[in-house]
Each structure stands twice: as C-alpha cells, then as structure tokens.
Scaffold this motif. Structure first.
Motif, PDB file in Angstrom:
ATOM      1  N   LYS A 161       0.831  -1.205   0.000  1.00 20.64           N
ATOM      2  CA  LYS A 161       0.000   0.000   0.000  1.00 20.64           C
ATOM      3  C   LYS A 161       0.864   1.254   0.000  1.00 20.64           C
ATOM      4  N   THR A 162       0.380   2.295  -0.683  1.00 17.69           N
ATOM      5  CA  THR A 162       1.220   3.478  -0.872  1.00 17.69           C
ATOM      6  C   THR A 162       0.727   4.691  -0.085  1.00 17.69           C
ATOM      7  N   ASP A 163      -0.301   4.538   0.747  1.00 15.11           N
ATOM      8  CA  ASP A 163      -0.756   5.689   1.532  1.00 15.11           C
ATOM      9  C   ASP A 163       0.263   6.036   2.622  1.00 15.11           C
ATOM     10  N   GLU A 164       0.131   7.247   3.155  1.00 11.70           N
ATOM     11  CA  GLU A 164       1.123   7.768   4.114  1.00 11.70           C
ATOM     12  C   GLU A 164       1.237   6.897   5.360  1.00 11.70           C
ATOM     13  N   LYS A 165       0.081   6.465   5.876  1.00 12.05           N
ATOM     14  CA  LYS A 165       0.087   5.677   7.111  1.00 12.05           C
ATOM     15  C   LYS A 165       0.845   4.353   6.896  1.00 12.05           C
ATOM     16  N   SER A 166       0.617   3.719   5.756  1.00 16.00           N
ATOM     17  CA  SER A 166       1.310   2.458   5.484  1.00 16.00           C
ATOM     18  C   SER A 166       2.812   2.687   5.338  1.00 16.00           C
ATOM     19  N   LYS A 167       3.169   3.790   4.692  1.00 14.03           N
ATOM     20  CA  LYS A 167       4.604   4.105   4.555  1.00 14.03           C
ATOM     21  C   LYS A 167       5.243   4.321   5.922  1.00 14.03           C
ATOM     22  N   GLU A 168       4.497   5.019   6.778  1.00 11.75           N
ATOM     23  CA  GLU A 168       5.017   5.308   8.116  1.00 11.75           C
ATOM     24  C   GLU A 168       5.244   3.993   8.886  1.00 11.75           C
ATOM     25  N   ILE A 169       4.305   3.078   8.768  1.00 11.80           N
ATOM     26  CA  ILE A 169       4.446   1.804   9.483  1.00 11.80           C
ATOM     27  C   ILE A 169       5.638   1.013   8.935  1.00 11.80           C
ATOM     28  N   ARG A 170       5.823   1.049   7.627  1.00 14.07           N
ATOM     29  CA  ARG A 170       6.988   0.345   7.052  1.00 14.07           C
ATOM     30  C   ARG A 170       8.298   0.949   7.550  1.00 14.07           C
ATOM     31  N   ALA A 171       8.339   2.289   7.661  1.00 15.30           N
ATOM     32  CA  ALA A 171       9.560   2.939   8.164  1.00 15.30           C
ATOM     33  C   ALA A 171       9.833   2.488   9.601  1.00 15.30           C
ATOM     34  N   LYS A 172       8.769   2.376  10.378  1.00 14.74           N
ATOM     35  CA  LYS A 172       8.942   1.955  11.776  1.00 14.74           C
ATOM     36  C   LYS A 172       9.324   0.469  11.866  1.00 14.74           C
ATOM     37  N   TYR A 173       8.803  -0.303  10.945  1.00  8.64           N
ATOM     38  CA  TYR A 173       9.163  -1.737  10.905  1.00  8.64           C
ATOM     39  C   TYR A 173      10.653  -1.888  10.585  1.00  8.64           C
ATOM     40  N   LEU A 174      11.090  -1.102   9.614  1.00 13.78           N
ATOM     41  CA  LEU A 174      12.505  -1.126   9.232  1.00 13.78           C
ATOM     42  C   LEU A 174      13.381  -0.770  10.438  1.00 13.78           C
ATOM     43  N   ALA A 175      12.963   0.270  11.159  1.00 15.40           N
ATOM     44  CA  ALA A 175      13.722   0.689  12.343  1.00 15.40           C
ATOM     45  C   ALA A 175      13.712  -0.419  13.399  1.00 15.40           C
TER      46      ALA A 175
END
Ligand SMILES: [Zn+2]
Length: 700
Positions: A208-222
């Motif tokens: 998914k490309t919405d902002e919330k999904s991107k934010e969760i992926r960034a946090k997952y990466l961290a």
C-alpha cells in the motif's frame, strides 16, 4: 506449523484472526504485573442481558448498536494492555484469571500432580520466572544462529530450513510446511506447502502506498535494525541488514495472494507429486528438506500458491547467501524475542503491539503465561477448565439448542423460493451430515512425548513447537481424526470446519454473559442461538457452500441456483462496502462476505429456533410481561447485540481492515437489523429510519 487450515477455519470472533496474524509466541511483556491482581477462584457473574450496558437515550431505530451497547462502550474503556476490548475479550480474560489460579497452584505443588498437571504447572512456573529468563539474555538464540551460520550456499538451505521449521513452527521463515485434509478427498491427510515469509500482518502492508502504510513500514525497518543492534551488530550494519530483509519480504509479498483470493479454495488447491514440486523450485532440493523433516516418503503435496514458490526460488537464486542468513536471523529473533530477556521483549512489544495495534502497556506476566500454556498445552489445561467450569447440564442445554437451530435450518432450506429441489436435497444432505461438537473433545490429546522442564522457559517453548510440528506431520497418510478440535476448551470463540463438516463450540464460549441459564430464553436464543446459527450458516456461505456433505471441494449446485445465490450474496457485498472501519477506510466486503452472510443467517436461525422453543412450551408462548421494560422480542435482539459490544483502537482497526474477515461489531449488529423485518416490528421502526433498509438483503 499450522499453515494448512488457515484458509478454511471459519470462526465467530476476530480473536482467531489476531492470533494468526501474530505468529510469535505472545504479545510481549516486561513491566511487572500489578501487585493487586489475584487469580479468581470463581467466575464473576455477568448477566446475559445487561440493561446497564444499554443506552436508553439512543433511538433503537436510528442506531441499534448504540442502544444495545452504548452503556457497555462507556463503562468499558480499553485496558492499557489490550488492542481492543469486547464482551468476548472480557470473558476470555475472566477465563484466564480463573486458569491463573489453577496454574499457580500446580506450579508450586511438587506432589500429587498427574503427568498433564506436571507439564502445565512446570511450564507456567518457568514462564513466570522472569529472573531466570533475564539471566539467560539472548542465549536461547545461540543454537539457531549456529545453525544459520552453517549455511554456506543454497545447497545447505533445505537442511537448515527444515530444522528451523520444526523448531519454531513458524510460517514466517520463507514458507510453511504442514498437513491438512485433501480438498478433493476429505478422508485423506496430505502434506501442504504454503506461502509465508512475511513479518508484517499482510502482503498489503508492503504494497500500500498511503502515508500511514509508509510510516508503518519505516517503523518496521527501524524495529528490524534495532533488533540487529541488540544482537550486537553496529548501527550501520544493522540498518543495511534491515533494508535487505525488507527487500526480500517485499518481493515475497508481491508474489502472495490477497486475502480475498485466499478465500477461494480452488485458488489454494494445486495437488502435485514430488517431481512437480521439485520443478517449481529449481535449486531447492526438496528431498533434502523432506528427509530432514522426517517426511522423505511423501508423494503428494498441495502447494497452496505455486506462483509464490516460483518467486521464492527465483529470489534464492538471485540473492547472495549472506542475505538469506540475515533474513533467517531476523525471523528467528522475531519469533523468539518474547521468550528472551526484557530488552528483546520490549523492542518486540514496541513495534508489534504498540505501533501496529496501539497497545499502550505490556500485559502482566501471568496473562502472557496463561496464554502460552493454552497455546502449547491447551488440552491439558482445558481438562482442568472443563472439570471446574462446564457442567453436563450446560452441555445438554447447548446441544438441545443446537438441534433446534439445525431444525430451523432444515425448514429454512425447504422454504427457499429461489433454490431448485435437486440443490435443496443436497443442501439437506450436507446439513444432516454436520457433526456437533460441544464443549471439549471426547478424547484428550496425549502430550506424553512433550518434555516440560522446570526453569527452562525457552526450552519448553521450543519443545512445544517441535511437538506440534511433528504431531501435524504425523497425520499425513493416516485416517482423519474426526474428534480433533482446532480450538482449546477455554477459548471464547467457535468455528465451522468445511472439510470436517463440523461445528465446534468450546466450553469457554458457553458461559454467561453469552449463554446464561439464569436468564429468560429470549436473550439466550438471540445470543448463543445466533452464534450456533452463525457457525451453521458458514457451511453455506460463499466459501463453505463449495464443500459437499463429505467435506470435499465439489460443486453440488446447479448453474442457475449458484447464480441466484451469488446475486443474493452481492447484495451483502454492496451493503457492507458502504460501512467505514476507521478514518476513510471502508470494509473490504469481499473479505468479510462469509462472516456477514453467517451473521445474518445466524440471527434468522436463532429467531426461528426461539419461536420453536416457545411453541413447544405453551406457558412460554404467553405474551410475557415486560422485563426491564423490554418485550420478549426486544430482549431477543438486545441479547443478540450484546455479544458484539466492543471498543477498538484506531491502530488496531487499520490492521483489522486489512486482515480480519469479520466486520466491526457495530455492523455485525446494525448491518443485520436493517435486513430483519422482525426487528423493525419489535421496535416499531418506520420506513425511512436508518435501521430500515428499503431493499433488504437475505441469503439464507
Ligand atoms: Zn464466523
């Protein structure tokens, strides 16, 4: 390893969906348990229809959910350690608190315990011993990491992967391997190889490309990077490795079926022999893998998603072995973090519970340990539970109601004006073949080969996983055990299994406030009658209807009847697609279709069963005086609605919108009432009011 059944078990509550989404042993905890908490020696009594849970200021014809559940929602804020709070989860916690006392006693006692009691007592004791767990730090990871270090080339992968699969029982390591009934022949158990390999809850989490999904992926990466740092890697190394893991998981996500596609059993059914299996994944030696699993002789496999396995083989071929080692280290650490020292446990909690689900606080230790005993030794624990909490009278009463609901379905099928006599006959055959399982298994699972040692929490978890992996694999080629349950007795949930063609109601769900022998019939038939009807209707929902009386995936519908069915199902799809889950996210009504059909069918059948019960007892059929200011008909509907009262965190709702085949509680109530003339009559709702739909949907 429980890959095979995930697509076919159809349960009532969202709890099961959450449990499968969370593949790790438990939501994490390091905060000390509140000292005032104590085990319960008996169950608190909550009445089956609770007027204090209502909001009488609300207009039932405008928002019935608010009317029936408004008080409950106000009086039951979500506890800090929960993602959501519902009548079901509250009862589940009551059960846990009761089991806590049993386990605490068994963990302290050294004498007079039978073999099962020794296991659950010692398991619980070791799980509660936070000091010993802390002292071991990350040591339990060492044997796994040593294994992974022996991975020098792709040639070693089958052997290493097989060992990890056995020991972790986790689909998160590239794929899942287990057993299940053959879709085409339910009398046979065959090997299943299924898609897996993800750390986030769904393939859409990656796409998914919405902002919330991107934010969760960034946090997952961290979070992945933090975990590698905890394992001793430098921050730069850790970040690089996290990026690699993310790239691999994203590739696998792209090759995975959506959850809607996975509701189509034909899309998950690709029976192959050993040669064809091998041809799917050149470079991955299945002989070596199967030998290591002790399954070298297997000849028949169902590969649920062949495209996934092709993509997997391609990925292995193109990525270097160091990336594969990194990926495996991450997934082993993810899996075992809750069993390690608190720094791992906390990091795991911060992402998977706090970020993803909005949970504010770790569960107290006792709760997590009761959950784990239930997961790994559930029938040993269930035996203790049933002996204390489930009387033969309760079992008899539940069975009586189940038979009435089944008779209602018989009449219901007969009365359909859109189904031909031939299809009706086969529907009746299927209905008549359904087996009712109430409370607990007739024969308890034998945990004899599962060694539980005092003071060895991580070891107990691993031995439990190996026991379960081997138990699943041992079923292959043997006659199906029709008595087996997929839920443990204390579970507050129920399910229909299309291949077994049985409905299952654990003792945990047959208690007040859901089933209350002290209450009048109306709310009981609304609530538990509705639940029984729900599971029964699953046999005939859009997925269940594709299986026949023997539990085989076989079309028994005429073309015309199937088309009539689909038109009626489409009405439900359109209706639920209008409802919002959270913010701007609407219900994915193709994902929730089976549950929405089961909800509506369940309520109708519960109503019919109640009518029969009243007719059979003339004194009950009297126009009863108002009770709590409600007519019996009103009590039926309020009783129904009050199983579904809930509060949810927005973070959790986002995950559920993606993964949960159940609609939110509000629509599991209001979405039905708009289709029920009996409801509209009971509350004298007028055309044009929100709880009156102009064009009603009805499938069953
Ligand atoms: Zn269901």
């Amino acid at each position: 390893m429980r890959p095979a059944r995930l697509a076919v078990l159809l349960s009532l509550a969202g709890a099961a969906a959450l449990a499968t989404a969370q593949t790790t042993p438990a939501p994490a905890a390091s905060a000390p348990a509140t000292t005032t908490e104590r085990p319960a020696t008996e169950f608190p009594y909550t009445p089956g229809l609770d007027t204090s849970s209502m909001d009488r200021n609300a207009d039932p014809c405008v928002d019935f959910y608010q009317y029936a559940c408004g008080g409950w929602m106000k009086n039951n804020p979500i506890p800090a350690d929960q993602a959501r709070w519902s009548v079901y989860s509250k009862l589940a916690q009551d059960n846990q608190r009761f089991l806590w006392g049993i386990l605490e006693d068994l963990s302290k006692r050294q004498e007079g315990r039978n073999a099962s009691q020794q296991k659950i007592g010692d398991y619980f004791g070791a799980c509660m011993d936070e000091r010993a767990i802390e002292a071991r730090g990350a040591d339990p990871l060492k044997p796994y990491f040593d294994q992974i270090a022996t991975l020098r080339s792709n040639k070693d992968l089958p052997r290493v992967l097989a060992r990890l699969h056995l020991a972790l029982a986790d689909q998160g390591l590239f794929f899942g391997f287990g057993s299940s009934q053959d879709f085409a022949d339910s009398t046979r158990v065959i090997a299943f190889a299924s898609a897996g390999g993800l750390g986030l809850p769904d393939r859409d989490s990656y796409l998914k490309t919405d902002e919330k999904s991107k934010e969760i992926r960034a946090k997952y990466l961290a979070h992945i990077a933090n975990t590698f740092t905890l394992l001793g890697d430098s921050p730069e190394q850790a970040q690089r490795q996290a990026a690699r893991v993310m790239a691999m998981e994203t590739e696998l996500a792209k090759a995975s079926l959506s959850r809607v596609d996975k509701r189509d059993p034909y899309k998950l059914f690709h029976k192959v022999d050993a040669r064809s299996l091998q041809a799917l994944t050149p470079g991955f030696d299945w002989h070596a893998y199967l030998d290591e699993m002790g399954q070298g002789k297997q000849k028949t496999f169902n590969v649920t998603e062949p495209a996934f396995f092709k993509a997997l083989a391609k990925m292995w071929k193109t990525s270097d072995i160091d990336a594969t080692r990194t990926y495996l280290r991450w997934h082993v650490a993810r899996n075992l973090s809750p069993a390690l020292a608190s720094r791992f446990d906390q990091e795991h909690f911060d992402f998977f519970s706090k970020t993803l689900r909005g949970i504010q606080q770790q569960q107290p230790r006792w709760k997590r340990c009761v959950t784990l005993v239930d997961r790994q030794l559930g029938e040993a624990l269930g035996q203790e539970f049933v002996g204390r909490a489930f009387s033969p009278e309760l079992k008899a009463k539940s069975l009586h109601m189940t038979r009435q609901v089944e008779e209602a379905m018989q009449k219901d099928i007969d009365s359909l004006d859109w189904m031909s006599p031939g299809t009706k006959k086969r529907a009746q055959e299927k209905l008549a073949a359904i087996v009712n399982k109430i409370g607990y298994p007739d024969k308890w699972r034998d945990y004899g080969t599962y060694v539980v040692k005092p003071g060895d929490f991580a070891g107990n978890v691993e031995r439990g996983n190996v026991f379960e992996s081997r138990r699943q694999l041992a079923k292959i080629g043997k006659p199906v055990d029709r008595g087996e349950w997929s839920m443990t007795p204390p579970t507050v949930n129920a399910y229909f299994d299309p291949q077994m063609n049985d409905i299952n109601f654990p003792a945990g769900v047959l208690q007040p406030p859901l089933f209350d022998p002290k209450m009048d019939d109306a709310p009981n038939y609304g609530n538990t009658g509705g639940t029984i009807g729900h599971e029964l209707t699953h046999a005939f929902d859009d997925e269940g209807r594709q299986f026949d009386a023997k539990g085989n995936l076989k079309d028994w519908w005429t073309k015309k009847d199937a088309k009539e069915y689909e038109e009626r199902a489409a009405c439900i799809v359109d209706q639920y697609a209008q409802y919002k889950v959270v913010d701007d996210i609407r219900i994915n009504s193709k994902l929730t279709l089976g549950e929405d059909i089961a909800d509506l069918g369940g309520l109708i059948l519960g109503w019919m069963a109640w009518q029969t019960e009243m007719a059979s007892m003339p004194q009950k059929a009297q126009p009863a005086a108002l009770r709590d200011g409600l007519t019996p008909e009103q009590r039926f509907f309020v009783g129904y609605a009050q199983w579904a009262c809930e509060n949810d965190r927005p973070e959790n709702l986002r995950v559920k919108a993606m993964t949960d085949p159940h609609s939110p509680g509000r629509y599991r109530v209001n979405g039905l009432m708009v289709n029920m003339p009996q409801f509209q009559q009971a509350f004298q709702c007028k055309p044009g009011q929100p709880m009156v739909k102009e064009k009603r949907c009805r499938v069953w």
